[in-house]
Design an enzyme around this catalytic site. Sequence first.
Site, PDB file in Angstrom:
ATOM      1  N   ASP A 105       0.861  -1.180   0.000  1.00 39.82           N
ATOM      2  CA  ASP A 105       0.000   0.000   0.000  1.00 39.82           C
ATOM      3  C   ASP A 105       0.902   1.236   0.000  1.00 39.82           C
ATOM      4  O   ASP A 105       1.377   1.652  -1.040  1.00 39.82           O
ATOM      5  CB  ASP A 105      -0.904  -0.070   1.240  1.00 39.82           C
ATOM      6  CG  ASP A 105      -2.090   0.853   1.186  1.00 39.82           C
ATOM      7  OD1 ASP A 105      -1.932   2.000   0.729  1.00 39.82           O
ATOM      8  OD2 ASP A 105      -3.165   0.452   1.622  1.00 39.82           O
ATOM      9  N   ARG A 168     -10.376 -13.025   6.038  1.00 39.11           N
ATOM     10  CA  ARG A 168      -9.137 -13.520   5.428  1.00 39.11           C
ATOM     11  C   ARG A 168      -9.388 -14.821   4.677  1.00 39.11           C
ATOM     12  O   ARG A 168      -8.684 -15.149   3.736  1.00 39.11           O
ATOM     13  CB  ARG A 168      -8.069 -13.777   6.489  1.00 39.11           C
ATOM     14  CG  ARG A 168      -7.473 -12.541   7.106  1.00 39.11           C
ATOM     15  CD  ARG A 168      -6.267 -12.922   7.984  1.00 39.11           C
ATOM     16  NE  ARG A 168      -5.858 -11.856   8.855  1.00 39.11           N
ATOM     17  CZ  ARG A 168      -5.079 -10.844   8.500  1.00 39.11           C
ATOM     18  NH1 ARG A 168      -4.658 -10.768   7.261  1.00 39.11           N
ATOM     19  NH2 ARG A 168      -4.740  -9.916   9.372  1.00 39.11           N
TER      20      ARG A 168
END
Length: 186
Positions: A105, A168
């Site tokens: 990111d 997840r």
Amino acid sequence: MKNIIIDDLHFELMIDYDQIQKRIRLIGIDINLRYEDKHPVFIGVLNGCFMFMADLMKQVHIPCEMSFVKLASYSGTDQGRISELIGVGMDLTGRHVVIVEDIVDTGKSLVHTIEALERLQVASISVATLLMKPDCLLYTFDNIMYVGFEIEKEFVVGYGLDYNGQCRNLQHIYKQFDPQLSEKSS
């Protein structure tokens, strides 16, 4: 599932499992060629990398080793402070290391991981990341060799990526959306 809701946040399907697997196969082919005689060590950054790393390692057919490290850098949708690198568990002096990340990111976590590994006197470091947000990067990297998908500044979950510890386990990747904006544009 096309759409999911987690704690009042709405997410829609972004990348399906078949697309992910096709891209991982291509990354695996390249790694097999590039590291054929180097006996690399794959270092997975937990918790997010676990699905990507498991599927990637099924495509790597050369002698190699694996280990995992842990960094704490996110809480909810906001980025937090990075803690120490924990858990390499082997001597990496002179070894070729491939860092396996779920997402790059801002690059803050990756910089910390690379610096920690460089202190261990590794021969080389390259990075394989499932997702990368080029518009969010705060650092320049010359060793990100494998990127599954480049994405915009979206918040994503699934396939190892979580929101407050949830989702997840989902096999697809979903991006957050505002259902009220979707209704207005329809």
